[in-house]
Design an enzyme around this catalytic site. Structure first.
Site, PDB file in Angstrom:
ATOM      1  NE  ARG A  58      -1.653  -2.235   2.864  1.00  0.00           N
ATOM      2  CZ  ARG A  58      -1.795  -3.521   2.537  1.00  0.00           C
ATOM      3  NH1 ARG A  58      -2.853  -3.906   1.896  1.00  0.00           N
ATOM      4  NH2 ARG A  58      -0.884  -4.417   2.865  1.00  0.00           N
ATOM      5  CB  THR A  59       3.461   2.526   2.291  1.00  0.00           C
ATOM      6  OG1 THR A  59       2.705   2.110   3.424  1.00  0.00           O
ATOM      7  CG2 THR A  59       4.101   3.869   2.575  1.00  0.00           C
ATOM      8  CE  LYS A  86      26.828  -5.207  -8.155  1.00  0.00           C
ATOM      9  NZ  LYS A  86      27.187  -4.174  -9.126  1.00  0.00           N
ATOM     10  NE  ARG A 108       7.381   0.733   4.755  1.00  0.00           N
ATOM     11  CZ  ARG A 108       6.157   0.208   4.729  1.00  0.00           C
ATOM     12  NH1 ARG A 108       5.990  -1.054   4.399  1.00  0.00           N
ATOM     13  NH2 ARG A 108       5.102   0.943   5.029  1.00  0.00           N
ATOM     14  CG  HIS A 136       3.860   3.918   8.584  1.00  0.00           C
ATOM     15  ND1 HIS A 136       3.995   4.766   7.500  1.00  0.00           N
ATOM     16  CD2 HIS A 136       3.387   2.742   8.093  1.00  0.00           C
ATOM     17  CE1 HIS A 136       3.620   4.116   6.405  1.00  0.00           C
ATOM     18  NE2 HIS A 136       3.244   2.893   6.746  1.00  0.00           N
TER      19      HIS A 136
END
Ligand code: NCD
Length: 311
Positions: A58-59, A86, A108, A136
């Site tokens: 969703r976000t 890497k 995020r 959030h």
């Protein structure tokens, strides 16, 4: 008029009521405009990078859809096929992304405090789209928008926030944003090992009324306008056996809501994704608002992008 132009959005604690109310007005306007015209072109020539180091549906998609509907461009950093494999650090990754001069970076990350840590040296405005268990803020913005538009008010609201309040980041940000409003009552409903974190209580102390409860049945007879359910944050529990012992320890279904609230069932919200804590028997109830809540993310995030870009 409050302006968010060029600002980072790191914590819900930093937002003012005026900024929030202004954003909601813009969100309403954009919703109407998207419904009437599909897409706009006000963000032409603007570029947003989405950098998600943790899973998201969703976000991320609502941020990307919002930018697309505003007429801007989205560049997605895909952690799973990046140079993280890497051995590159998340810090270097952000430094590189910022070096390409995007107009906004949405981040995020697993580490609590990561967006706050990098914000001072990142040139682009940063939006925190979730930092571990911590916060959030844009979820809280769409949660309070949903409350406001469904109930017609935020002041005076009684809300039960239920579930994994300790390892979840939505209960903290939601509490912080609600604390900007008047006469708010929060019932924190959770089994003891998942109760709300001390630092969250400290931050809302004196600004909201609150009670700590262990079971949803303790809400019987209390005024409740909203039940906000959250999932057990399996990926953040310190020990996997904790998931097995707490699985199913809280849950709502249509029969329980009827038993507790009769004809006065509160609106039901959930940041989603859901697992076993919110039964699908709730979905047909008119009080089930979680799908609308997710959709509102599009309008609220579009409003936030528009304001940060100063469009
Ligand atoms: C939440 C999150 O990522 O914290 N999801 C979301 O953004 N809607 C809630 C969760 O994952 O449980």
């Amino acid at each position: 008029m409050p302006s968010l132009k060029g600002k980072d959005i790191i914590s819900a604690l930093e937002l003012t009521r005026e900024e929030v109310e202004h954003l909601y007005k813009v969100a309403d306007e954009l919703k109407q405009a998207f419904e009437a015209f599909g897409s706009l072109d006000i963000a032409r020539n603007k570029v947003m990078i989405t950098a998600f180091f943790e899973p998201s549906t969703r976000t991320k998609i609502s941020f990307q859809m919002a930018m697309a509907r505003l007429g801007g461009t989205v560049v997605d950093f895909l952690a799973s096929v990046s140079s993280l494999a890497k051995g590159e650090t998340d810090y270097d990754t952000i430094r590189i992304l910022d070096g390409y001069d995007p107009d906004i970076i949405v981040i995020r990350q697993k580490k609590p405090g990561f967006p706050a840590e990098v914000a001072p040296w990142v040139k682009a405005p940063i939006i925190n789209a979730g930092d571990g268990y911590n916060e959030h803020p844009t979820q809280a913005l769409l949660d309070v928008y949903t409350i406001s538009r469904e109930l017609g008010k935020v002041d005076g609201v009684h809300i039960a926030i239920m579930g994994d309040l300790k390892y979840g980041r939505t209960p903290s940000s939601l509490s912080y944003l609600l604390s900007k409003f008047n006469d708010i009552t929060i019932y924190y409903v959770a089994p003891e090992p998942l109760q709300i974190r001390e630092e969250v209580i400290k931050n809302v102390e004196g600004k909201v009324r609150y009670e700590l409860l262990n079971d949803i049945r303790e809400l019987r007879g209390k005024p409740v306008d909203v039940i906000y359910v959250t999932r057990l944050q399996k990926e953040r529990l310190p020990d996997p056996s904790m998931y097995e012992s707490l699985k199913g320890s809280y849950r709502i279904d249509a029969a329980l809501l009827k038993e507790l609230f009769g004809d006065n069932i509160p609106i039901i919200m959930h940041p989603l994704p859901r697992t076993w804590e919110l039964d699908t028997s709730v979905d047909p109830l008119p009080q089930a608002k979680y799908f609308q809540q997710a959709k509102n993310g599009l309008y609220v995030r579009a409003a936030l992008i528009k304001e940060i870009l100063g469009l």
